[in-house]
Design a protein around this motif. Sequence first.
Motif, mmCIF file in Angstrom:
data_model
loop_
_atom_site.group_PDB
_atom_site.id
_atom_site.type_symbol
_atom_site.label_atom_id
_atom_site.label_comp_id
_atom_site.label_asym_id
_atom_site.label_seq_id
_atom_site.Cartn_x
_atom_site.Cartn_y
_atom_site.Cartn_z
ATOM 1 N N LEU A 92 0.859 -1.187 0.000
ATOM 2 C CA LEU A 92 0.000 0.000 0.000
ATOM 3 C C LEU A 92 0.889 1.229 0.000
ATOM 4 C CD1 LEU A 92 -2.749 1.396 0.160
ATOM 5 C CD2 LEU A 92 -2.687 1.084 2.646
ATOM 6 N N ARG A 93 0.813 2.032 -1.052
ATOM 7 C CA ARG A 93 1.649 3.215 -1.220
ATOM 8 C C ARG A 93 0.730 4.425 -1.365
ATOM 9 N NH1 ARG A 93 4.311 1.300 -6.418
ATOM 10 N NH2 ARG A 93 2.149 0.643 -6.607
ATOM 11 N N ILE A 94 0.871 5.357 -0.449
ATOM 12 C CA ILE A 94 -0.024 6.513 -0.380
ATOM 13 C C ILE A 94 0.795 7.790 -0.496
ATOM 14 C CG2 ILE A 94 -1.744 7.735 1.013
ATOM 15 C CD1 ILE A 94 -2.356 5.078 2.402
ATOM 16 N N ASP A 95 0.436 8.632 -1.453
ATOM 17 C CA ASP A 95 1.147 9.885 -1.683
ATOM 18 C C ASP A 95 0.406 11.026 -0.993
ATOM 19 O OD1 ASP A 95 2.728 11.935 -2.635
ATOM 20 O OD2 ASP A 95 1.908 11.891 -4.666
ATOM 21 N N LEU A 96 1.116 11.746 -0.105
ATOM 22 C CA LEU A 96 0.565 12.941 0.547
ATOM 23 C C LEU A 96 1.322 14.199 0.137
ATOM 24 C CD1 LEU A 96 -0.356 10.558 2.579
ATOM 25 C CD2 LEU A 96 -0.664 12.415 4.181
ATOM 26 N N GLY A 97 2.045 14.122 -0.957
ATOM 27 C CA GLY A 97 2.929 15.206 -1.349
ATOM 28 C C GLY A 97 2.223 16.529 -1.589
ATOM 29 N N ASN A 98 2.879 17.621 -1.120
ATOM 30 C CA ASN A 98 2.407 18.967 -1.396
ATOM 31 C C ASN A 98 0.971 19.184 -0.934
ATOM 32 O OD1 ASN A 98 4.192 20.864 -2.385
ATOM 33 N ND2 ASN A 98 3.398 20.838 -4.469
#
Length: 346
Positions: A141-147
């Motif tokens: 599970l890969r979750i992006d919270l960038g910016n």
Amino acid sequence: MTPQLLDAASALTNPGSLLSPCDEILAPYDLEVSNSSAEGYRALGLANGICNAALAEFKPDYAVVSHVHVINGMGVTLGDSIIGLTALVAIKTQFPHIFFTIYRPAHAPGYVKSLYELAAPLLGSVIDLPVKLDELPYNGLRIDLGNHLFWPKFASLPMIDFFLDAMGIKADEIPAIDKRNHWLQELVLPRPQALEGDYVLLCPTASTPVRSIPAAMHKDFVEILWERYRLPVAGFGAIDHPLYADLTSHAPDTADFLAWIKHAAYLVAPDTAAIHIAAGFNIPTTAFFTTIAPDLRVRDYPRCKPVSLPVPELKGIQASNRESDMELVGRAYRALTIDTDFSGFA
């Protein structure tokens, strides 16, 4: 889905992380502060099954997930990081088997990096960006919270609800008590030594002047706090008042800063990290807000009295030091009157 090629401006405001020309995942913040060219960078987007709630809702089954990769979480300020980590701790409280790997902007301020070092034993591991896209397991599970500052929901949801939503969790699935940053109580912190006995802590400076208590009023605040509590008044920064102690030299790192708040009898601060730290340690607080509705920041803090200053012209402004904005803030603070028990101002 093919990642979108970005120009220099859109790379820095992209609602998510970036992919370099050689397929490294990078934080837009790192490009900005290092003055690096954004040529050839693409939005990470939903490439290779990566989740990004700003682009598409998702609902992971955390009961069957063992390892969660949090990309570019949880911001580069202390306050955002505390709340974002609270969201991860809340998930781990319900699903203790989960191990988090948090991929962080390499150029984040040192005092923010220190917070993640303190929190890592509670959650998993922390790794600096950039990392190769193919180093993140495709079946994890890969979750992006960038910016996240540029995500639409960041300006409209209470911050803890925003971070839970970004992790695919509905806010009402988490008890209010798990939204109060109590994980800070599990950290190993030093015991402050510079003052004997109880003290009131005044932290008047936020990350931007538009959210700070005007410097011209700092002495007045010290006097007010002394009259109310008859306790030493302390803080971080010079204030020319005989009853005030500057603790800057006694707080060389993040652990010391947390410890001074942990042991305070009372805290007064504007919309800044100190109020979130105080909530974690159940410290009674008065918090002042100029640009953000208090419910978006302190809704779940029962020992925090929020004071919303009437400056509608500044609603939603994230940062400013413009003279006209500072005059509005100063005028609003000068119009305050003290209530009878100083549980706040009226």
